[in-house]
Design a protein around this motif. Structure first.
Motif, PDB file in Angstrom:
ATOM      1  N   MET A  77      57.640  54.140  35.784  1.00 47.21           N
ATOM      2  CA  MET A  77      57.442  55.187  34.760  1.00 47.21           C
ATOM      3  C   MET A  77      57.740  56.571  35.323  1.00 47.21           C
ATOM      4  N   ASP A  78      58.352  57.397  34.531  1.00 48.31           N
ATOM      5  CA  ASP A  78      58.696  58.752  34.952  1.00 48.31           C
ATOM      6  C   ASP A  78      57.435  59.623  34.971  1.00 48.31           C
ATOM      7  N   MET A  79      57.019  60.017  36.189  1.00 50.06           N
ATOM      8  CA  MET A  79      55.773  60.777  36.332  1.00 50.06           C
ATOM      9  C   MET A  79      55.921  62.223  35.867  1.00 50.06           C
ATOM     10  N   ALA A  80      57.151  62.645  35.600  1.00 48.67           N
ATOM     11  CA  ALA A  80      57.370  64.024  35.128  1.00 48.67           C
ATOM     12  C   ALA A  80      56.731  64.263  33.765  1.00 48.67           C
ATOM     13  N   THR A  81      56.484  63.152  33.065  1.00 45.88           N
ATOM     14  CA  THR A  81      55.869  63.294  31.736  1.00 45.88           C
ATOM     15  C   THR A  81      54.395  63.679  31.841  1.00 45.88           C
ATOM     16  N   GLY A  82      53.845  63.655  33.039  1.00 45.76           N
ATOM     17  CA  GLY A  82      52.446  64.066  33.242  1.00 45.76           C
ATOM     18  C   GLY A  82      51.506  63.126  32.522  1.00 45.76           C
ATOM     19  N   ASN A  83      50.548  63.703  31.824  1.00 44.92           N
ATOM     20  CA  ASN A  83      49.535  62.890  31.151  1.00 44.92           C
ATOM     21  C   ASN A  83      49.999  62.374  29.801  1.00 44.92           C
ATOM     22  N   MET A 141      44.655  61.142  27.177  1.00 45.61           N
ATOM     23  CA  MET A 141      44.994  61.198  28.602  1.00 45.61           C
ATOM     24  C   MET A 141      45.553  59.868  29.133  1.00 45.61           C
ATOM     25  N   VAL A 142      45.349  58.805  28.378  1.00 49.34           N
ATOM     26  CA  VAL A 142      45.810  57.469  28.798  1.00 49.34           C
ATOM     27  C   VAL A 142      47.319  57.365  28.597  1.00 49.34           C
ATOM     28  N   GLN A 143      47.981  56.722  29.562  1.00 48.72           N
ATOM     29  CA  GLN A 143      49.435  56.551  29.453  1.00 48.72           C
ATOM     30  C   GLN A 143      49.766  55.167  28.905  1.00 48.72           C
ATOM     31  N   PHE A 144      50.689  55.150  27.941  1.00 50.06           N
ATOM     32  CA  PHE A 144      51.170  53.888  27.384  1.00 50.06           C
ATOM     33  C   PHE A 144      52.644  53.739  27.746  1.00 50.06           C
ATOM     34  N   CYS A 145      53.027  52.545  28.177  1.00 53.77           N
ATOM     35  CA  CYS A 145      54.421  52.352  28.595  1.00 53.77           C
ATOM     36  C   CYS A 145      55.178  51.517  27.566  1.00 53.77           C
ATOM     37  N   LYS A 146      55.549  50.295  27.940  1.00 54.56           N
ATOM     38  CA  LYS A 146      56.430  49.520  27.060  1.00 54.56           C
ATOM     39  C   LYS A 146      55.668  48.691  26.024  1.00 54.56           C
ATOM     40  N   PHE A 147      54.431  48.311  26.337  1.00 48.64           N
ATOM     41  CA  PHE A 147      53.692  47.426  25.425  1.00 48.64           C
ATOM     42  C   PHE A 147      53.169  48.248  24.252  1.00 48.64           C
ATOM     43  N   ASP A 148      53.823  48.114  23.118  1.00 51.13           N
ATOM     44  CA  ASP A 148      53.463  48.984  21.996  1.00 51.13           C
ATOM     45  C   ASP A 148      52.884  48.231  20.800  1.00 51.13           C
ATOM     46  N   CYS A 158      48.906  51.635  30.708  1.00 50.85           N
ATOM     47  CA  CYS A 158      49.472  51.341  32.032  1.00 50.85           C
ATOM     48  C   CYS A 158      48.955  52.370  33.045  1.00 50.85           C
ATOM     49  N   SER A 159      47.820  52.991  32.721  1.00 53.17           N
ATOM     50  CA  SER A 159      47.139  53.884  33.671  1.00 53.17           C
ATOM     51  C   SER A 159      45.671  53.469  33.705  1.00 53.17           C
ATOM     52  N   SER A 160      44.883  54.083  34.546  1.00 48.41           N
ATOM     53  CA  SER A 160      43.478  53.703  34.681  1.00 48.41           C
ATOM     54  C   SER A 160      42.712  54.015  33.390  1.00 48.41           C
ATOM     55  N   THR A 161      41.872  53.053  32.969  1.00 48.18           N
ATOM     56  CA  THR A 161      41.074  53.263  31.748  1.00 48.18           C
ATOM     57  C   THR A 161      39.583  53.286  32.095  1.00 48.18           C
ATOM     58  N   TYR A 162      39.283  53.491  33.377  1.00 49.87           N
ATOM     59  CA  TYR A 162      37.880  53.432  33.834  1.00 49.87           C
ATOM     60  C   TYR A 162      36.986  54.417  33.070  1.00 49.87           C
ATOM     61  N   VAL A 163      37.450  55.681  32.970  1.00 50.93           N
ATOM     62  CA  VAL A 163      36.658  56.723  32.293  1.00 50.93           C
ATOM     63  C   VAL A 163      36.429  56.333  30.828  1.00 50.93           C
ATOM     64  N   ASN A 164      37.494  55.827  30.183  1.00 50.68           N
ATOM     65  CA  ASN A 164      37.393  55.419  28.773  1.00 50.68           C
ATOM     66  C   ASN A 164      36.374  54.303  28.585  1.00 50.68           C
ATOM     67  N   GLU A 165      36.405  53.326  29.511  1.00 50.69           N
ATOM     68  CA  GLU A 165      35.487  52.185  29.383  1.00 50.69           C
ATOM     69  C   GLU A 165      34.041  52.605  29.605  1.00 50.69           C
ATOM     70  N   VAL A 166      33.830  53.525  30.555  1.00 49.64           N
ATOM     71  CA  VAL A 166      32.474  54.046  30.810  1.00 49.64           C
ATOM     72  C   VAL A 166      31.975  54.786  29.565  1.00 49.64           C
ATOM     73  N   LEU A 167      32.877  55.584  28.975  1.00 47.82           N
ATOM     74  CA  LEU A 167      32.549  56.366  27.772  1.00 47.82           C
ATOM     75  C   LEU A 167      32.191  55.435  26.605  1.00 47.82           C
ATOM     76  N   ILE A 168      32.969  54.360  26.432  1.00 44.21           N
ATOM     77  CA  ILE A 168      32.708  53.399  25.353  1.00 44.21           C
ATOM     78  C   ILE A 168      31.341  52.745  25.556  1.00 44.21           C
ATOM     79  N   LEU A 169      31.058  52.355  26.798  1.00 44.51           N
ATOM     80  CA  LEU A 169      29.781  51.704  27.074  1.00 44.51           C
ATOM     81  C   LEU A 169      28.615  52.665  26.867  1.00 44.51           C
ATOM     82  N   PHE A 170      28.803  53.920  27.331  1.00 41.39           N
ATOM     83  CA  PHE A 170      27.723  54.914  27.212  1.00 41.39           C
ATOM     84  C   PHE A 170      27.475  55.272  25.739  1.00 41.39           C
ATOM     85  N   PHE A 171      28.553  55.750  25.067  1.00 40.73           N
ATOM     86  CA  PHE A 171      28.386  56.162  23.661  1.00 40.73           C
ATOM     87  C   PHE A 171      28.060  54.964  22.767  1.00 40.73           C
ATOM     88  N   GLY A 172      28.693  53.814  23.065  1.00 44.82           N
ATOM     89  CA  GLY A 172      28.439  52.600  22.279  1.00 44.82           C
ATOM     90  C   GLY A 172      26.968  52.222  22.332  1.00 44.82           C
TER      91      GLY A 172
END
Length: 313
Positions: free
Chosen positions: A1-7, A167-174, A191-205
């Protein structure tokens, strides 16, 4: 993946897999869910208009019920039209901004519904356990504060979830294995780390399911204790019947929500998740006007008055 795209994601659109991939089921499902959506719109819009036009329903209990109907109406409209398109098109495409917008508004109304059900349980607790102080405790200012608070919690939680999803990056799987843009199916495509998202889902959920449930259960413990002290068997049966309809709606909504969000991602099957999602996005918004109103004497009287007025015109 082209990292120039940033987040920012390299995916500009997603394909929604839908509820079922079997071609012979598409048309029957389309008509079934179209019927449910029409009933949801008529039931909830009817409830809002009835409460607005009937002066005998201008009480805190019915203002909260009217707000619940508005939430159900919006909740259903965020999900169902796109879902209906899915049944009649070969590929149901949703743009990246469209998907994030749908996710944002779905979360606002789903979270608001949790707290609105809790506010309604608290209102019933005050009405049954402190009837003489009801109009002081549940003043119009308190009622407005509760309704505003419900929406503020929904907006804050939805903003946090959607902000982290951007902030999550999505690649080819659409292809999203769902009929709308929801948190868990979207994270499965990352195709990037989803750790923060999963913690947030568990906490807010956890917070957004357990805090309202604790309020509802506590309210009902006090309500049932009060009902048991009622001498008249008829009054007791009447009070229990109104409680049972609210409890059944609460159990259906929170049960399906908990099933979807309070499982580790390794355990939960997306296809099972779709079925539980149908309950809280489609079935509950349709049933709520029936559950909360048809067994309600005041609402039936208001409907009768409205029909009589129409007959005389």
């Amino acid at each position: 993946m082209d990292m120039a795209t940033g987040n920012h994601s390299t995916v500009t659109e997603f394909i929604l897999a839908g509820l079922s991939e079997q071609p012979e089921l598409q048309l029957p499902l389309f008509f079934l869910f179209l019927g449910i959506y029409v009933l949801t719109l008529l039931g909830n819009l009817g409830m809002v208009m009835l409460i607005g036009l009937s002066s005998n329903l201008h009480t805190p209990m019915y203002y909260l019920l009217s707000s619940l109907s508005m939430i159900d109406l919006c909740h259903s409209t965020v999900i169902n039209p796109k879902m209906l398109v899915n049944f009649v098109t070969e590929k149901n495409i949703i743009s990246y901004p469209g998907c994030m917008t749908q996710l944002y508004f779905f979360l606002i109304f789903a979270i608001a519904e949790c707290y609105m059900l809790a506010a309604m349980a608290y209102d019933r607790y005050v009405a049954i356990c402190s009837p003489l102080l009801y109009h002081i405790i549940m003043s119009s200012q308190t009622c407005l504060s509760l309704i505003l608070g419900v929406y503020i919690i929904g907006v804050v939680c939805a903003s946090a979830h959607t902000g982290c999803m951007i902030m999550v990056q999505f690649c080819k799987f659409d292809v999203i294995n769902h009929y709308f843009c929801d948190l868990l199916p979207l994270l499965k495509l990352s195709c990037s780390s989803t750790y923060v998202n999963e913690v947030l889902i568990l906490f807010f959920g956890t917070v957004n399911i357990f805090v309202p449930i604790v309020i509802i259960i506590s309210s009902y413990i006090f309500i049932i204790a009060s009902i048991l002290r009622i001498r008249s068997t008829e009054s007791r049966a009447k009070a229990f019947s109104t409680c049972s309809s609210h409890i059944s709606a609460v159990a259906l909504f929170f049960g399906s929500l908990a099933f979807m969000y309070l499982q580790p991602s390794s355990v939960s099957s997306m296809d099972q998740g779709k079925v539980s999602s149908v309950f809280y996005t489609t079935v509950v918004p349709m049933l709520n006007p029936l559950i909360y109103s048809l067994r309600n004497k005041d609402v039936n009287v208001a409907i009768k008055k409205m029909l009589d007025r129409k007959t005389f015109l």
